[in-house]
Design a protein around this motif. Structure first.
Motif, PDB file in Angstrom:
ATOM      1  N   THR A 193      -8.539   1.520  -4.768  1.00 13.75           N
ATOM      2  CA  THR A 193      -8.340   0.075  -4.678  1.00 13.75           C
ATOM      3  C   THR A 193      -8.522  -0.555  -6.055  1.00 13.75           C
ATOM      4  O   THR A 193      -8.922   0.108  -7.011  1.00 13.75           O
ATOM      5  CB  THR A 193      -9.343  -0.570  -3.703  1.00 13.75           C
ATOM      6  OG1 THR A 193     -10.670  -0.348  -4.184  1.00 13.75           O
ATOM      7  CG2 THR A 193      -9.201  -0.009  -2.301  1.00 13.75           C
ATOM      8  N   VAL A 230      -8.425  -1.842   3.633  1.00  8.63           N
ATOM      9  CA  VAL A 230      -8.564  -0.405   3.906  1.00  8.63           C
ATOM     10  C   VAL A 230      -8.790  -0.085   5.382  1.00  8.63           C
ATOM     11  O   VAL A 230      -8.120   0.796   5.917  1.00  8.63           O
ATOM     12  CB  VAL A 230      -9.656   0.228   3.008  1.00  8.63           C
ATOM     13  CG1 VAL A 230     -10.002   1.637   3.457  1.00  8.63           C
ATOM     14  CG2 VAL A 230      -9.185   0.224   1.555  1.00  8.63           C
ATOM     15  N   HIS A 272       0.847  -1.189   0.000  1.00 10.06           N
ATOM     16  CA  HIS A 272       0.000   0.000   0.000  1.00 10.06           C
ATOM     17  C   HIS A 272       0.887   1.246   0.000  1.00 10.06           C
ATOM     18  O   HIS A 272       2.063   1.171   0.342  1.00 10.06           O
ATOM     19  CB  HIS A 272      -0.960   0.021   1.199  1.00 10.06           C
ATOM     20  CG  HIS A 272      -0.273   0.241   2.500  1.00 10.06           C
ATOM     21  ND1 HIS A 272       0.317  -0.786   3.210  1.00 10.06           N
ATOM     22  CD2 HIS A 272      -0.061   1.357   3.229  1.00 10.06           C
ATOM     23  CE1 HIS A 272       0.856  -0.302   4.309  1.00 10.06           C
ATOM     24  NE2 HIS A 272       0.657   1.002   4.350  1.00 10.06           N
ATOM     25  N   ILE A 282      -9.507   7.087  -1.399  1.00  9.81           N
ATOM     26  CA  ILE A 282      -9.131   5.692  -1.230  1.00  9.81           C
ATOM     27  C   ILE A 282      -9.229   5.023  -2.591  1.00  9.81           C
ATOM     28  O   ILE A 282     -10.298   5.014  -3.214  1.00  9.81           O
ATOM     29  CB  ILE A 282     -10.047   4.969  -0.206  1.00  9.81           C
ATOM     30  CG1 ILE A 282      -9.870   5.584   1.193  1.00  9.81           C
ATOM     31  CG2 ILE A 282      -9.732   3.479  -0.162  1.00  9.81           C
ATOM     32  CD1 ILE A 282     -10.887   6.587   1.550  1.00  9.81           C
ATOM     33  N   TYR A 333     -14.171   6.902  -2.596  1.00 10.27           N
ATOM     34  CA  TYR A 333     -13.680   5.551  -2.839  1.00 10.27           C
ATOM     35  C   TYR A 333     -13.698   5.330  -4.339  1.00 10.27           C
ATOM     36  O   TYR A 333     -14.732   5.523  -4.993  1.00 10.27           O
ATOM     37  CB  TYR A 333     -14.575   4.508  -2.152  1.00 10.27           C
ATOM     38  CG  TYR A 333     -14.325   4.393  -0.677  1.00 10.27           C
ATOM     39  CD1 TYR A 333     -13.630   3.307  -0.157  1.00 10.27           C
ATOM     40  CD2 TYR A 333     -14.769   5.369   0.209  1.00 10.27           C
ATOM     41  CE1 TYR A 333     -13.388   3.196   1.208  1.00 10.27           C
ATOM     42  CE2 TYR A 333     -14.541   5.261   1.568  1.00 10.27           C
ATOM     43  CZ  TYR A 333     -13.844   4.175   2.059  1.00 10.27           C
ATOM     44  OH  TYR A 333     -13.603   4.067   3.404  1.00 10.27           O
ATOM     45  N   LEU A 345      -6.495   2.866   7.081  1.00 13.28           N
ATOM     46  CA  LEU A 345      -7.125   4.175   6.920  1.00 13.28           C
ATOM     47  C   LEU A 345      -6.736   5.136   8.037  1.00 13.28           C
ATOM     48  O   LEU A 345      -6.822   4.816   9.215  1.00 13.28           O
ATOM     49  CB  LEU A 345      -8.646   3.995   6.888  1.00 13.28           C
ATOM     50  CG  LEU A 345      -9.470   5.128   6.323  1.00 13.28           C
ATOM     51  CD1 LEU A 345      -9.044   5.475   4.904  1.00 13.28           C
ATOM     52  CD2 LEU A 345     -10.943   4.749   6.334  1.00 13.28           C
ATOM     53  N   ILE A 387      -9.818  -3.737  -1.121  1.00  9.89           N
ATOM     54  CA  ILE A 387     -10.594  -2.875  -0.231  1.00  9.89           C
ATOM     55  C   ILE A 387     -10.722  -3.479   1.172  1.00  9.89           C
ATOM     56  O   ILE A 387     -10.902  -2.751   2.148  1.00  9.89           O
ATOM     57  CB  ILE A 387     -11.976  -2.541  -0.831  1.00  9.89           C
ATOM     58  CG1 ILE A 387     -12.586  -1.328  -0.125  1.00  9.89           C
ATOM     59  CG2 ILE A 387     -12.882  -3.759  -0.832  1.00  9.89           C
ATOM     60  CD1 ILE A 387     -13.769  -0.709  -0.845  1.00  9.89           C
TER      61      ILE A 387
END
Length: 152
Positions: free
Chosen positions: A100, A87, A68, A98, A116, A91, A84
């Motif tokens: 993914t 996350v 990540h 975000i 997202y 986070l 996801i």
């Protein structure tokens, strides 16, 4: 700032994808890249930040790729990770974007003050899912995402 977000190429970088992203300033790859050549081709267009996907884990060229990344994109704190499901553990309270991949299902969804974004899969078609990537215009005060369909 205009960026391209691509994921799940699985070793296939379509000419349609290259055409769609030819004028971006930055490229983010959300994993399941499939080949180091994909990153090399993308880097000829703009700087690239990429994370490993589950299908990249045992590939020798991908060992140095992170699982990540946290980035600041024109003032927008951003998290880039493949799945996801990862996350919640990653986070930060300040994160506003975000990104993914993994599911091959495109998603552009505001959840409160967070965007997202999953660009879908730009590689081989999976089931009947679309073949897509995303473009994102990043302004100091707004994010303007756009889903790009690469195949009819």
């Amino acid at each position: 700032m205009k960026i391209a977000i691509i994921s799940d190429t699985h070793g296939l970088l379509r000419p349609e994808a290259l055409t769609a992203i030819e004028s971006v300033e930055l490229i983010l790859h959300g994993g399941d890249i499939g080949s180091a050549d994909i990153l090399s081709q993308l880097a000829q267009i703009a700087p690239v930040h990429a994370v490993r996907g589950n299908n990249d884990l045992n590939l020798p060229w991908a060992t140095d790729l992170p699982d990540h990344l946290t980035l600041n994109l024109n003032g927008w704190p951003t998290l880039l990770t493949h799945d996801i499901a990862d996350v919640p553990a990653l986070l930060d309270s300040l994160t506003r974007l975000i990104i993914t991949g993994h599911s091959h299902k495109p998603l552009i969804e505001w959840r409160g003050d967070r965007l997202y974004l999953n660009p879908g899969s730009a590689g081989r078609r999976r089931f009947k899912l679309p073949v897509t990537l995303a473009l994102l215009d990043i302004h100091a005060e707004a994010l303007e995402p756009q889903l790009i369909h690469l195949l009819p």
